[in-house]
Each structure stands twice: as structure tokens, then as C-alpha cells.
Write an enzyme that holds these catalytic residues in place. Structure first.
Site, PDB file in Angstrom:
ATOM      1  N   ALA A  58       0.849  -1.194   0.000  1.00  0.00           N
ATOM      2  CA  ALA A  58       0.000   0.000   0.000  1.00  0.00           C
ATOM      3  C   ALA A  58       0.875   1.230   0.000  1.00  0.00           C
ATOM      4  O   ALA A  58       1.980   1.225   0.554  1.00  0.00           O
ATOM      5  CB  ALA A  58      -0.916   0.014   1.228  1.00  0.00           C
ATOM      6  N   GLY A  60       0.453   3.725   1.701  1.00  0.00           N
ATOM      7  CA  GLY A  60       0.552   4.216   3.063  1.00  0.00           C
ATOM      8  C   GLY A  60       1.491   3.444   3.964  1.00  0.00           C
ATOM      9  O   GLY A  60       1.733   3.859   5.102  1.00  0.00           O
ATOM     10  N   TYR A  61       2.034   2.329   3.497  1.00  0.00           N
ATOM     11  CA  TYR A  61       2.931   1.538   4.327  1.00  0.00           C
ATOM     12  C   TYR A  61       4.314   2.172   4.363  1.00  0.00           C
ATOM     13  O   TYR A  61       5.017   2.224   3.351  1.00  0.00           O
ATOM     14  CB  TYR A  61       3.050   0.110   3.806  1.00  0.00           C
ATOM     15  CG  TYR A  61       1.794  -0.730   3.934  1.00  0.00           C
ATOM     16  CD1 TYR A  61       0.726  -0.340   4.737  1.00  0.00           C
ATOM     17  CD2 TYR A  61       1.677  -1.932   3.237  1.00  0.00           C
ATOM     18  CE1 TYR A  61      -0.413  -1.117   4.832  1.00  0.00           C
ATOM     19  CE2 TYR A  61       0.536  -2.722   3.346  1.00  0.00           C
ATOM     20  CZ  TYR A  61      -0.505  -2.297   4.138  1.00  0.00           C
ATOM     21  OH  TYR A  61      -1.636  -3.088   4.231  1.00  0.00           O
ATOM     22  N   GLN A  62       4.680   2.653   5.524  1.00  0.00           N
ATOM     23  CA  GLN A  62       6.009   3.243   5.754  1.00  0.00           C
ATOM     24  C   GLN A  62       6.358   4.315   4.721  1.00  0.00           C
ATOM     25  O   GLN A  62       7.422   4.316   4.115  1.00  0.00           O
ATOM     26  CB  GLN A  62       7.099   2.164   5.759  1.00  0.00           C
ATOM     27  CG  GLN A  62       6.749   0.831   6.369  1.00  0.00           C
ATOM     28  CD  GLN A  62       5.998   0.934   7.696  1.00  0.00           C
ATOM     29  OE1 GLN A  62       6.266   1.806   8.512  1.00  0.00           O
ATOM     30  NE2 GLN A  62       5.059   0.037   7.902  1.00  0.00           N
ATOM     31  N   LYS A  88      -2.692  -0.413  -2.518  1.00  0.00           N
ATOM     32  CA  LYS A  88      -3.918   0.204  -2.009  1.00  0.00           C
ATOM     33  C   LYS A  88      -3.746   1.718  -1.865  1.00  0.00           C
ATOM     34  O   LYS A  88      -2.638   2.210  -1.679  1.00  0.00           O
ATOM     35  CB  LYS A  88      -4.267  -0.405  -0.648  1.00  0.00           C
ATOM     36  CG  LYS A  88      -4.448  -1.921  -0.697  1.00  0.00           C
ATOM     37  CD  LYS A  88      -4.873  -2.500   0.633  1.00  0.00           C
ATOM     38  CE  LYS A  88      -3.768  -2.563   1.658  1.00  0.00           C
ATOM     39  NZ  LYS A  88      -2.712  -3.538   1.313  1.00  0.00           N
TER      40      LYS A  88
END
Length: 329
Positions: A58, A60-62, A88
Site C-alpha cells: 500500500a 501508506g505503508y512506511q 492500495k
């Protein structure tokens, strides 16, 4: 490894999807326990060696570093056409809403950013990370359809939504001739089974693939009481989802341990073998080699009806937790 079609698509995916939230620069995201790039690459390569061809990340991951790590590793270790890559995107921000950024523009912008992070021309599956309560569903579905028409996404999916929302979105898509959601990524495991109320039935009737996250309840379904890990100690979000119900969940976890001992396998294998009787491909995070071995081993385990009943019979309905509870819908 076994492979199956992903819902109403032509994607052939492994029964295990590697969840990539555990990869990325810990200094740029919300989690302190994630792997750096060198160790992320090792895990991804081991996953490929185990036959896992389905990878979920995604933007938004890290801070996008998960996407970058995953993209570079897959380019180095696999042929693009032999892997299925999902990423995502989140809802519109308040700043976007105030500045007049439409849902269509939001989808297009974030997809381009993800493709840049991944170093890819397209993703196989582009997923709404959660229902956007502040954007008309038409705008999101048209934006996603534009992505499919442009060849930047082969198929679309959704995460963290209710069955009525998935049905509503696909009804809009059918009416307008847009691409439909072919998968849903919800919160589902042996100690959190609320997806069975309505979502699972909708997915069976409409052949929508279920690819649930938190397949091992943040590690709780893989460890004996008292055993711990860095994630169990530091993942505040997972604690908020599970620790309040630790008592009622503990009796089920004890049965997982008992059955694993009787079978001579790991708790991971038993927990995932149960979930594999319900869904297409659970999203399983991995930060150690044994995590991959356990996930791959689960595919080979066939639980009897009696074993399934034994694992299920003590379940007590849960209150909504995590993103779904935060939405308050």
C-alpha cells in the site's frame, strides 16, 4: 503451492498472498518493527521460492517505502508477468476536499505515485484501502474505471468496507459500465469472524474473492500464551484490535495449540488451514523465514469437519475494531 483464479478475473494467484506491511523504512512510517530493504528482499525471495506469486502492499505503508522495496525486489527476482501485485490507496484527505480535488483526480494521482514507487507500468489489482465516506461512490468507481481503461490497473478491489457498500459500489459500476470490484480485503481470522455475517455470503453469491488481512491476528494465532515477539510488544494498533477480547479469544487459541501439537505442525499452519477453508487467499505477513514456511505448509493441510467444528464452536461475536470501528458506520 496451490493456485486459484481471483474471483471474476483472469488472475491466477497462489493460495497465500504475502502481506508487505512489514517491509519498509521504520523511520518513515507508523511501525517500528518493519524490515529494512536487505531483509525485506530476503523474505520476498524466499516467498517466490515457496511458490507465492501474490504480493500486497500500500502507498501508506512506511511512507511508500514498502512499495519501493517490493517493486525493486520483484524486478530483480521475478518476471513481471509471473507475479500478481496489489497495492492500495486511502480516501481523499480533508485538504484535497477543501481544494476541490475530485475522487477521480485523487485515484489517478495516487496510482501514478504507487506505480512510480513500484517501478512498474501497471498493477494487477488496485484496492481502495477503506470506504471513502466523504467522496461520492460514482467518483471513486469512475476513477478506478479510468485506471483500468488506461491499462494502469488490470482489476480493482476494496478493503475495510461493509457488504452493503461493496454491493452498492458494484451496482453503480454495473449501471455505468465500469469495472467492478473483484476482491475484498477484510478483517477475518479464527478469533475475529464477523465477516461471516454478510460479507462472506455476498462474496459466495457474486464470486468475489476474499483476501483477508490479519490472518493470524497480529501473531496471536501463531504463539502459545506467554510467547511474544517485537510486533506483539510494539504494534499498538493490533493491541487495540485484540487485547480487549483476550480472555474469550484465549480458549480458541488454546485449541489451535492443542490441534497443532496433535498434528505435529505449527499453530500458524492450523490457523491458516482453517482460514483457507473459507477464503480465496489470506494476506499473510512475513518477517522471518519460518513465517513463509508455516504459510506455505498450511496449504497442504486438510482439516476434517470435526477439527473445523472444534476450532469454531467456542467463538463469541465481537464488537467491531480497528478501521471499521473508527468509521462508526
Amino acid at each position: 503451492m496451490e493456485y486459484v483464479k481471483l474471483g471474476n478475473s483472469e488472475l491466477k494467484v497462489s493460495r497465500i498472498c504475502m502481506g508487505c506491511m512489514g517491509f519498509g523504512d521504520a523511520g518513515s512510517g507508523q511501525h517500528s518493527w518493519t524490515l529494512d530493504e536487505e531483509h525485506s528482499r530476503e523474505i520476498i525471495r524466499q516467498g517466490l521460492d515457496a511458490g507465492i506469486n501474490f504480493y500486497d502492499t500500500a502507498i501508506g505503508y512506511q511512507g511508500g517505502t514498502s512499495e519501493r522495496y517490493v517493486g525493486r525486489a520483484l524486478r530483480d527476482f521475478a518476471k513481471r508477468e509471473e507475479v500478481v501485485v496489489a497495492t492500495k490507496f486511502p480516501p481523499r484527505t480533508q485538504a484535497e476536499i477543501e481544494s476541490g480535488v475530485t475522487g477521480q483526480q485523487h485515484v489517478a494521482k495516487l496510482l501514478d505515485e504507487s506505480l512510480s514507487n513500484l517501478g512498474m507500468d501497471y498493477v494487477d489489482l488496485y484496492i481502495c484501502h477503506m470506504w471513502d465516506y466523504n467522496t461520492p461512490v460514482y467518483e471513486i468507481m469512475e476513477g478506478l474505471n479510468n485506471a483500468v481503461k488506461a491499462g494502469k490497473a488490470r482489476y480493482i478491489g476494496i478493503s475495510n468496507c461493509y457488504a452493503y457498500q461493496l454491493a452498492k459500489a458494484n451496482a453503480v459500476a454495473e449501471k455505468e459500465g465500469f469495472a467492478k470490484f473483484i476482491s475484498v480485503q477484510g478483517h477475518y481470522n479464527l478469533i475475529f469472524r464477523e465477516e461471516e455475517r454478510e460479507m462472506a455470503r455476498l462474496c459466495r453469491e457474486d464470486n468475489i474473492a476474499m483476501t483477508p488481512y490479519s490472518a493470524l491476528a497480529g501473531g496471536r494465532l501463531a504463539k502459545l500464551p506467554g510467547e511474544t515477539s517485537r510486533r506483539l510488544l510494539e504494534d499498538a494498533y493490533a493491541k487495540s484490535k485484540y487485547d480487549a477480547a483476550a480472555g474469550q479469544d484465549g480458549v480458541i487459541i488454546a485449541r489451535v495449540a492443542e490441534l497443532a501439537k496433535r498434528r505435529g505442525v505449527t499453530m500458524t499452519e492450523i490457523s491458516l488451514a482453517w482460514l483457507l477453508t473459507k477464503v480465496t487467499a489470506p494476506v499473510v505477513g512475513a518477517t522471518k523465514k519460518r513465517h513463509i514456511e508455516g504459510a506455505a505448509g498450511a496449504v497442504e493441510i486438510a482439516l476434517s469437519k470435526e477439527e473445523i467444528s472444534y476450532l469454531e464452536e467456542l467463538y463469541v461475536p465481537h464488537h467491531l475494531v480497528g478501521v471499521m470501528a473508527q468509521n462508526g458506520a
